[in-house]
Design a protein around this motif. Structure first.
Motif, PDB file in Angstrom:
ATOM      1  N   ALA A  12       0.819  -1.217   0.000  1.00  0.00           N
ATOM      2  CA  ALA A  12       0.000   0.000   0.000  1.00  0.00           C
ATOM      3  C   ALA A  12       0.850   1.263   0.000  1.00  0.00           C
ATOM      4  O   ALA A  12       0.469   2.288  -0.576  1.00  0.00           O
ATOM      5  N   SER A  13       2.014   1.232   0.664  1.00  0.00           N
ATOM      6  CA  SER A  13       2.852   2.441   0.787  1.00  0.00           C
ATOM      7  C   SER A  13       3.756   2.577  -0.433  1.00  0.00           C
ATOM      8  O   SER A  13       4.977   2.491  -0.334  1.00  0.00           O
ATOM      9  N   ALA A  14       3.160   2.747  -1.575  1.00  0.00           N
ATOM     10  CA  ALA A  14       3.910   2.958  -2.814  1.00  0.00           C
ATOM     11  C   ALA A  14       4.567   4.335  -2.788  1.00  0.00           C
ATOM     12  O   ALA A  14       4.221   5.186  -1.956  1.00  0.00           O
ATOM     13  N   PRO A  15       5.522   4.605  -3.687  1.00  0.00           N
ATOM     14  CA  PRO A  15       6.191   5.918  -3.687  1.00  0.00           C
ATOM     15  C   PRO A  15       5.234   7.096  -3.829  1.00  0.00           C
ATOM     16  O   PRO A  15       5.516   8.190  -3.333  1.00  0.00           O
ATOM     17  N   ASP A  16       4.125   6.898  -4.528  1.00  0.00           N
ATOM     18  CA  ASP A  16       3.179   7.997  -4.727  1.00  0.00           C
ATOM     19  C   ASP A  16       2.044   7.970  -3.707  1.00  0.00           C
ATOM     20  O   ASP A  16       0.984   8.565  -3.936  1.00  0.00           O
ATOM     21  N   PHE A  17       2.254   7.281  -2.581  1.00  0.00           N
ATOM     22  CA  PHE A  17       1.185   7.107  -1.599  1.00  0.00           C
ATOM     23  C   PHE A  17       0.661   8.451  -1.098  1.00  0.00           C
ATOM     24  O   PHE A  17      -0.546   8.699  -1.054  1.00  0.00           O
ATOM     25  N   GLU A  18       1.576   9.365  -0.723  1.00  0.00           N
ATOM     26  CA  GLU A  18       1.138  10.646  -0.155  1.00  0.00           C
ATOM     27  C   GLU A  18       0.374  11.473  -1.176  1.00  0.00           C
ATOM     28  O   GLU A  18      -0.628  12.116  -0.842  1.00  0.00           O
ATOM     29  N   SER A  19       0.836  11.473  -2.426  1.00  0.00           N
ATOM     30  CA  SER A  19       0.126  12.263  -3.442  1.00  0.00           C
ATOM     31  C   SER A  19      -1.263  11.686  -3.718  1.00  0.00           C
ATOM     32  O   SER A  19      -2.228  12.431  -3.930  1.00  0.00           O
ATOM     33  N   VAL A  20      -1.385  10.330  -3.691  1.00  0.00           N
ATOM     34  CA  VAL A  20      -2.698   9.714  -3.891  1.00  0.00           C
ATOM     35  C   VAL A  20      -3.631  10.066  -2.745  1.00  0.00           C
ATOM     36  O   VAL A  20      -4.810  10.392  -2.943  1.00  0.00           O
ATOM     37  N   VAL A  21      -3.095  10.047  -1.518  1.00  0.00           N
ATOM     38  CA  VAL A  21      -3.908  10.398  -0.349  1.00  0.00           C
ATOM     39  C   VAL A  21      -4.345  11.860  -0.426  1.00  0.00           C
ATOM     40  O   VAL A  21      -5.489  12.202  -0.105  1.00  0.00           O
ATOM     41  N   ALA A  22      -3.421  12.737  -0.853  1.00  0.00           N
ATOM     42  CA  ALA A  22      -3.758  14.158  -0.962  1.00  0.00           C
ATOM     43  C   ALA A  22      -4.882  14.378  -1.966  1.00  0.00           C
ATOM     44  O   ALA A  22      -5.808  15.172  -1.723  1.00  0.00           O
ATOM     45  N   ARG A  23      -4.832  13.675  -3.091  1.00  0.00           N
ATOM     46  CA  ARG A  23      -5.912  13.815  -4.080  1.00  0.00           C
ATOM     47  C   ARG A  23      -7.221  13.241  -3.541  1.00  0.00           C
ATOM     48  O   ARG A  23      -8.294  13.803  -3.769  1.00  0.00           O
ATOM     49  N   ARG A  24      -7.117  12.123  -2.807  1.00  0.00           N
ATOM     50  CA  ARG A  24      -8.330  11.511  -2.244  1.00  0.00           C
ATOM     51  C   ARG A  24      -8.974  12.436  -1.214  1.00  0.00           C
ATOM     52  O   ARG A  24     -10.206  12.502  -1.088  1.00  0.00           O
ATOM     53  N   ALA A  25      -8.141  13.204  -0.492  1.00  0.00           N
ATOM     54  CA  ALA A  25      -8.657  14.129   0.517  1.00  0.00           C
ATOM     55  C   ALA A  25      -9.087  15.460  -0.079  1.00  0.00           C
ATOM     56  O   ALA A  25      -9.639  16.310   0.630  1.00  0.00           O
ATOM     57  N   GLY A  26      -8.825  15.672  -1.376  1.00  0.00           N
ATOM     58  CA  GLY A  26      -9.224  16.914  -2.029  1.00  0.00           C
ATOM     59  C   GLY A  26      -8.400  18.116  -1.637  1.00  0.00           C
ATOM     60  O   GLY A  26      -8.919  19.239  -1.566  1.00  0.00           O
TER      61      GLY A  26
END
Length: 661
Positions: free
Chosen positions: A531-545
């Protein structure tokens, strides 16, 4: 090998002897330190692979001050220039409290702080030695020699090479220019021109106070400086040097004032021959709308940069957006930024006054006005006092300082602040002249100078430092503490646990081992790793809007419990709601990733956590405040030092002598 060691030992002995000799004559250290810095030779040595001598020379200056202090010869006084400089520093602090880019503001302030340290040590050494003539002679002569090299480079060597960094030619012919544009030891032709404009009146002052062949030498230096300004082809330099020289001749005295009668004839001959007029004529094209397409592109870009600075000022006219923030805010105010027209020169206002207004508003502009006004005021006072007591050298040097500052201010209409230490050198000279001349007046007979304001006698730094400098340092530390707390924003942390469980609650003994998480401790870490892929934080940021600005100041981490199926999610952000949304979004992203693995497990979504504020700036702020308290305590203890007790005993002994005991 033996010869190499012997050579190193001999060099060490010679170096130590030279340092000891210089410490006995601190004027040598003063002249070397200022000349190397003002001429840009420190940077030239670096470009040629050698270490910069700036810090070693600064260390020598501090060592020389220590020697003078131990000898009881370190005497300093107070000048309005110092008060104005403290006001300027206070204005910087005020603008930083409202900074749109705290990191950039703090970096710029620390850069200016290095210049302030340079000012303090040079000023103290000038006050103690009175060697302003020697110091200015070294700086002016050094710049004149480099300017003469640029003339040789242009007309004799035809700009071959760069003379090991002593004569840079970064720009070729431009609109109205007759020659390639030279920048001497500097990287920018206009900044080099402004430095030459500043010292040209000082060259005239050195010409006026010398005699014989030395007088001819300073005439040559003044002409070389003017030639160097010409080779910069800087329109701002051309416009600034003329009033600076005219002001010098007006203030220098009747004999020099009469020479101004020849100025019109000189200009009529010099301007057509030099081609300065064609270069200045390009300024008129920007103001004409019909010629804007044919105008000098650099002028058009400067107008664009200055328009953005003006709009920044109008948005925050009182305190500005924070010192040094113009560059980071420019894209938001540039009306061409979305039209594919990038700025090809340095992103700065290219106008000192507009950029300071954008960065600090009216508060910072007023502080700069006080600073410049204090230099002009003390120069005027030194000129009058020096003439009254017959000290012509100080009078003429004060005229040179005032005229040089006027030239610098004129050139700054086209330039932002860059050569801060050269400006501080001029301020230190004015302040030291003011203090020493007032000391001379104070020691003169009362009957001769009834109408002249007097100054207190020199102050012994050994008594002055504990009572003034330490409390002042404590005050600065308190301001720094408040600034750190303000600059480092509050961070909110949201922490929650997400549980991984079997996808079916049915108790099937055939699949119990497969679904077991407690005895198979590697399962949860493996799924978390996926789950903690390199783009994890950016995916979470987009999911949180999140917006881009919010995403730049957030972080999400995960910790795995090997004793069970728990994943601890920690989200950090500058907003409470954003931190909580990040934690929830991270759980959703992990749940989706686990589903893609097609395992008999799911992530049970956690409850929405409550964010807790943390204050990272508070620790640094409390540390600075503690440092301030230590300084204040040291100052209080110093007031009761043994030296004061000795003075009291001496007074008591005098009383006993009076009564015959």
């Amino acid at each position: 090998m033996v010869s190499t060691i012997a050579g190193l030992v001999a060099a060490g002995i010679v170096g130590a002897a030279l340092v000891a000799f210089a410490l006995l004559r601190p004027t040598i250290i003063l002249v070397l330190a200022v000349t190397l810095d003002a001429t840009g030779l420190n940077g030239v040595l670096v470009t040629n692979g050698l270490p910069s001598p700036f810090k070693p020379m600064l260390g020598l200056v501090l060592l020389a001050l220590f020697v003078l202090w131990r000898q009881g010869k370190l005497k300093v006084g107070w000048s309005p220039v110092l008060t104005a400089l403290l006001i300027l520093v206070a204005a910087w602090f005020v603008t930083m409290f409202n900074s749109a880019d705290p990191a950039t503001s703090w970096t710029l302030f620390m850069d200016y702080a290095n210049g302030l340290l340079y000012f303090v040590v040079i000023y103290a050494l000038l006050c103690s030695t009175g060697s302003w003539k020697a110091m200015l002679s070294g700086a002016v002569a050094g710049l004149a020699v480099i300017a003469a090299l640029t003339l040789v480079h242009q007309f004799v060597l035809h700009n071959a090479g760069d003379l090991h960094g002593l004569s840079n030619v970064p720009l070729t012919l431009e609109d109205g220019a007759l020659t390639p544009r030279h920048s001497g030891t500097a990287g920018d032709v206009n900044f080099w021109a402004r430095t030459l404009v500043l010292v040209t009146p000082l060259a005239l002052s050195l010409w006026a106070i010398n005699r014989g062949l030395t007088k001819l030498f300073w005439v040559g230096c003044a002409l070389a400086l003017l030639g160097g300004i010409f080779l910069t082809q800087s329109r701002g330099g051309f416009l600034a040097v003329m009033p600076a020289i005219a002001l010098w001749f007006v203030m220098a005295g009747p004999k020099h004032r009469r020479m101004l009668a020849y100025a019109p004839l000189l200009l009529i001959v010099a301007i057509p021959i030099s081609g300065v007029g064609s270069r200045l004529a390009t300024l008129a094209d920007v103001g004409a709308s019909s010629n804007i397409a044919a105008a000098d592109p650099s002028l058009v870009t400067r107008a664009r940069l200055q328009e953005a600075a003006w709009r920044m000022f109008l948005d925050s006219p009182a305190f500005g957006h924070g010192m040094g923030t113009y560059g980071s805010l420019f894209p938001q105010y540039d009306r061409y930024s979305n039209q594919g027209d990038p700025v090809t020169i340095v992103v700065a206002a290219h106008n000192f006054y507009l950029e300071q207004a954008a960065d600090g508003g009216l508060v910072l502009l007023a502080a700069w006005a006080i600073f410049f006004g204090s230099i002009l005021f003390v120069s005027w006072r030194v000129s009058n006092l020096a003439r009254s007591i017959g000290r012509r050298t100080e009078h003429v040097l004060a005229v040179g300082v005032a005229s040089g500052l006027v030239g610098w201010l004129g050139a700054s209409v086209f330039l932002h602040l860059s050569d801060f230490r050269v400006l501080l050198m001029l301020a230190a000279t004015a302040a030291a002249l003011d203090v020493r001349v007032r000391w001379a007046v104070a020691s003169a007979p009362d009957s001769a100078f009834v109408q002249i304001p007097r100054a207190k006698s020199p102050v012994d730094v050994r008594k002055w430092a504990p009572r003034v400098l330490l409390p002042a340092a404590g005050l600065v530390a308190l301001l720094a503490a408040a600034l750190v707390v303000k600059a480092i924003p509050t961070t909110y942390t949201a922490t929650t646990d997400a549980q991984i469980t079997p996808s079916s609650a049915a108790n099937d003994w055939l699949t119990s081992y497969q679904r077991d998480l407690l005895t198979r401790g590697w399962l949860v870490p493996s799924m978390t790793y996926v789950a903690s892929a390199p783009d994890f934080e950016s995916v979470v940021a987009r999911r949180a809007g999140l917006t881009q600005e919010q995403a730049d100041h957030m972080s999400v981490t995960m910790e795995v419990s090997r004793q069970g199926g728990a994943i601890t999610i920690t989200a950090n952000a500058r907003d409470e709601t954003v931190a909580e949304n990040l934690a929830v979004a991270a759980g959703l992203v992990i749940a989706d990733d686990i589903k893609t693995l097609r395992t008999p497990y799911v992530l049970q979504q956690p409850r929405r956590p409550s964010a807790v504020p943390t204050h990272p700036g508070m620790v640094a702020g409390l540390g600075a405040a503690a440092f301030a308290l230590v300084l204040a305590t040291a100052a209080a203890v110093a007031r009761r030092r043994p030296a004061d007790e000795v003075e009291e005993i001496d007074e008591y002994e005098d009383d006993r002598e009076l009564v015959g005991v």
